[in-house]
Design an enzyme around this catalytic site. Structure first.
Site, mmCIF file in Angstrom:
data_model
loop_
_atom_site.group_PDB
_atom_site.id
_atom_site.type_symbol
_atom_site.label_atom_id
_atom_site.label_comp_id
_atom_site.label_asym_id
_atom_site.label_seq_id
_atom_site.Cartn_x
_atom_site.Cartn_y
_atom_site.Cartn_z
ATOM 1 C CE1 TYR A 31 8.740 -17.645 -40.361
ATOM 2 C CE2 TYR A 31 9.457 -16.166 -42.038
ATOM 3 C CZ TYR A 31 8.599 -16.291 -41.020
ATOM 4 O OH TYR A 31 8.065 -15.317 -40.391
ATOM 5 C CE1 TYR A 73 0.470 -17.456 -35.444
ATOM 6 C CE2 TYR A 73 1.859 -18.825 -36.564
ATOM 7 C CZ TYR A 73 1.716 -17.754 -36.058
ATOM 8 O OH TYR A 73 2.956 -17.037 -35.538
ATOM 9 C CG MET A 75 2.406 -20.025 -40.184
ATOM 10 S SD MET A 75 3.210 -21.340 -40.645
ATOM 11 C CE MET A 75 2.596 -21.533 -42.406
ATOM 12 C CG HIS A 112 2.869 -14.496 -32.840
ATOM 13 N ND1 HIS A 112 2.266 -15.735 -33.317
ATOM 14 C CD2 HIS A 112 2.761 -14.578 -31.353
ATOM 15 C CE1 HIS A 112 2.019 -16.553 -32.173
ATOM 16 N NE2 HIS A 112 2.288 -15.690 -31.101
ATOM 17 C CB ALA A 120 2.031 -4.965 -39.194
ATOM 18 C CB ILE A 121 -0.393 -2.926 -35.089
ATOM 19 C CG1 ILE A 121 0.524 -3.815 -34.447
ATOM 20 C CG2 ILE A 121 -1.565 -2.666 -34.320
ATOM 21 C CD1 ILE A 121 1.454 -3.338 -33.376
ATOM 22 C CG PHE A 123 -2.866 -4.416 -43.219
ATOM 23 C CD1 PHE A 123 -3.502 -4.091 -44.349
ATOM 24 C CD2 PHE A 123 -2.871 -5.855 -42.987
ATOM 25 C CE1 PHE A 123 -3.845 -5.031 -45.320
ATOM 26 C CE2 PHE A 123 -3.194 -6.670 -43.733
ATOM 27 C CZ PHE A 123 -3.611 -6.221 -45.103
ATOM 28 C CE1 TYR A 124 -2.997 -9.492 -40.756
ATOM 29 C CE2 TYR A 124 -0.888 -8.157 -40.281
ATOM 30 C CZ TYR A 124 -1.598 -9.354 -40.757
ATOM 31 O OH TYR A 124 -1.025 -10.229 -41.638
ATOM 32 C CE LYS A 126 -6.270 -0.478 -43.375
ATOM 33 N NZ LYS A 126 -5.584 -0.051 -44.654
#
Length: 166
Positions: A31, A73, A75, A112, A120-121, A123-124, A126
């Site tokens: 970043y 969003y 980030m 994203h 991660a997918i 986790f989200y 849930k």
């Protein structure tokens, strides 16, 4: 044995280097300085996560407006690998969910996730997020370069003819 404490704290000029270092370790992308400058202005939308007083994670968000609707969003939301599965990510995401609920004027939350980041997918998902789109070649200089867009809808879309809910 004492129970571990998980706390969230503000990002300040004094601990910004810790956030930069954490992001370098946790994320495959880097970043720029503008990202960190904006984070210092983000208030409740940027938090460091402490596990027994040690910085182990962080969440950074911004407000986007699309077609007149406010969307949050995410980030970055990440935690050092040895501290995962201890409720730290959940605490950070719950902070974000509480923020948008208290505000009451957000349409959705989105982020994203690299297509191969199944943990991660999961986790989200849930927390009620769903994959709504896949963007090809979203990331530069990392493989796979594709990203899923995950979204949690906070309020139903109102058509121009419909009455607002009471």
């Amino acid at each position: 044995m004492t129970r571990a404490t998980i706390e969230l704290g503000d990002v300040t000029p004094h601990n910004l280097q810790q956030l930069k270092r954490l992001n370098q370790v946790v994320f495959p992308v880097s970043y720029n300085d503008k990202f960190y400058k904006d984070i210092l202005e983000a208030g409740e939308l940027a938090k460091l996560a402490y596990y027994n007083d040690i910085v182990v994670g962080a969440v950074c968000c911004r407000i986007d407006i699309l077609e007149g609707s406010r969307r949050l969003y995410i980030m970055t939301l990440g935690c050092l690998a040895p501290y995962r599965k201890r409720g730290i990510g959940a605490k950070m995401l719950e902070h974000v969910l509480n923020f948008v609920e208290k505000d009451g004027d957000f349409h959705s939350i989105f982020l994203h996730v690299q297509v191969n980041n199944q943990s991660a997918i999961d986790f989200y998902k849930k927390f009620g997020f769903e994959i709504v789109e896949t963007k090809e070649q979203y990331y530069k200089r990392i493989e796979p370069a594709d990203a899923h867009v995950l979204m949690k809808l906070l309020r139903p879309q109102q058509t121009l003819n419909s009455e607002p809910e009471k």
